[in-house]
Design an enzyme around this catalytic site. Structure first.
Site, PDB file in Angstrom:
ATOM      1  N   ARG A  52      43.321  46.675  42.908  1.00 13.26           N
ATOM      2  CA  ARG A  52      43.012  48.095  42.827  1.00 13.26           C
ATOM      3  C   ARG A  52      42.892  48.739  44.198  1.00 13.26           C
ATOM      4  O   ARG A  52      42.878  49.967  44.313  1.00 13.26           O
ATOM      5  CB  ARG A  52      41.731  48.300  42.032  1.00 13.26           C
ATOM      6  CG  ARG A  52      41.757  47.609  40.662  1.00 13.26           C
ATOM      7  CD  ARG A  52      40.359  47.317  40.153  1.00 13.26           C
ATOM      8  NE  ARG A  52      40.353  46.363  39.045  1.00 13.26           N
ATOM      9  CZ  ARG A  52      40.388  45.038  39.200  1.00 13.26           C
ATOM     10  NH1 ARG A  52      40.438  44.518  40.411  1.00 13.26           N
ATOM     11  NH2 ARG A  52      40.375  44.251  38.148  1.00 13.26           N
TER      12      ARG A  52
ATOM     13  N   LYS B 134      43.873  56.474  30.189  1.00  8.03           N
ATOM     14  CA  LYS B 134      42.463  56.137  29.938  1.00  8.03           C
ATOM     15  C   LYS B 134      41.565  56.536  31.101  1.00  8.03           C
ATOM     16  O   LYS B 134      40.520  57.159  30.919  1.00  8.03           O
ATOM     17  CB  LYS B 134      42.341  54.648  29.630  1.00  8.03           C
ATOM     18  CG  LYS B 134      40.966  54.227  29.165  1.00  8.03           C
ATOM     19  CD  LYS B 134      40.069  53.900  30.312  1.00  8.03           C
ATOM     20  CE  LYS B 134      38.647  53.646  29.862  1.00  8.03           C
ATOM     21  NZ  LYS B 134      37.778  53.377  31.025  1.00  8.03           N
TER      22      LYS B 134
END
Length: 304
Positions: free
Chosen positions: A183, A225
């Site tokens: 990430r 999401k």
DNA sequence: AGCCAGGCCTGTG
DNA sequence: CACAGGCATGGC
């Protein structure tokens, strides 16, 4: 949408009391929408708008203590969404069995209005991580790259959440060292986009939810999401209904027992069934599934 | 020990 | 559109 005027009683330069009903600090601050609050036994410590603050439940609501004098507490009433007409919110939920169960077992669960940048980074870090791990990442980012703040006497040092500039300065390797893993480049790209102005987080406020979602999902590592989490938890968009693994399992088990609804069907159901405060309803169902329905923990969840 | 986590990206039927 | 694999890292 109705709103109410928050009732604030200033008791000293650093303390204020907020009169509010149906606000459970523990349930709300540990419900997986924020990641920097820590329980201190009698209360919860955190950082809001660059101010260290301790929140404690009182008989008639919440008491707040800041580490430095405060002239105007509106930064906190906004964060806590004390202007929400909570009775009206709960009345708007559909009257079905799953919602009733969620309301019964998650009394006082509230939505928080978070700063957009911190919220965006938090949920970029959230993908395939457990909530405790997200908390670790956010704490490490703050400690290592955020600006130091004035803490409470005898308490641990506190840092503000790092700005986009501070995260760009940190660089990918140092971000990775905060356990971000794959990430890290996503967080770095988001920081660069905001720093350069390519993505203006303030402008999202005046967009439709759909437009704002499109803008957010241009960022690498930000899909529907995560975008919906930011839209709901930072921008207060009640038509944003994040569908994560818990919600997909929960909706299927609670509303479609012994059937196999497609993800598309569940998406459509989420967008049409829950009314004007759908985002709020989502938080109740998420918390209910995660905390009170261990039978929904596995991938092959069955209806009870 | 091994499955899975408040997903997303890329590549394939 | 549906599904698969990979991705870092660590909790339970």
């Amino acid at each position: 949408m109705t709103s109410i005027e928050p009732r604030v009683e200033v008791v000293s330069p650093t303390r204020a009391r907020f009169q509010v009903r149906s606000f459970d600090l523990h349930t709300t601050l540990s419900s997986g929408q924020t990641f920097r609050w820590r329980s201190t036994g009698t209360g919860w410590t955190g950082v809001v708008a660059g101010r260290p603050v301790i929140l404690r439940p009182t008989e008639h609501g919440i008491e707040a203590e800041a580490s430095v004098p405060v002239a105007d507490w509106s930064w906190l009433t906004q964060y806590l969404r004390l202007d929400d007409d909570f009775e009206a919110v709960m009345d708007s939920f559909p009257d079905d069995e799953p919602m009733r169960a969620a309301l019964m077992s998650c009394c006082g669960l509230r939505l928080i209005r978070q700063p957009a940048w911190e919220c965006l980074v938090s949920f970029i870090c959230s993908s395939t991580k457990q909530i405790v791990q997200i908390e670790q990442c956010i704490e490490l980012l703050s400690q290592r790259f955020g600006s130091p703040l004035v803490s409470f006497p005898g308490h641990e040092p506190v840092w503000d959440f790092p700005t986009p500039e501070q995260l760009v300065m940190a660089g990918e390797t140092n971000l990775r060292a905060c356990k971000l893993g794959f990430r890290a480049p996503y967080v770095l790209a988001a920081a660069k986009s905001v720093q350069t102005g390519r993505l203006n987080l303030v402008e999202l406020e005046s967009m439709t939810t759909s437009e704002a979602r499109t803008a957010l999902t241009t960022l690498p590592g930000v899909g529907p999401k995560i975008a919906d989490c930011v839209l709901l938890f930072a921008y207060g968009r009640q038509d944003a209904f994040p569908l994560d693994v818990w919600m997909l399992r929960g909706l299927a088990a609670l509303y479609f027992p012994r059937r196999r609804p497609s993800p598309k069907r569940l998406r459509d159901f989420a967008d049409t069934h829950f009314g004007p405060w759908a985002g709020y309803a989502q938080q109740y169902l998420f918390h209910y599934a995660r905390r009170h329905r261990p039978d929904l923990r596995t991938r092959k969840a069955k209806a009870s």
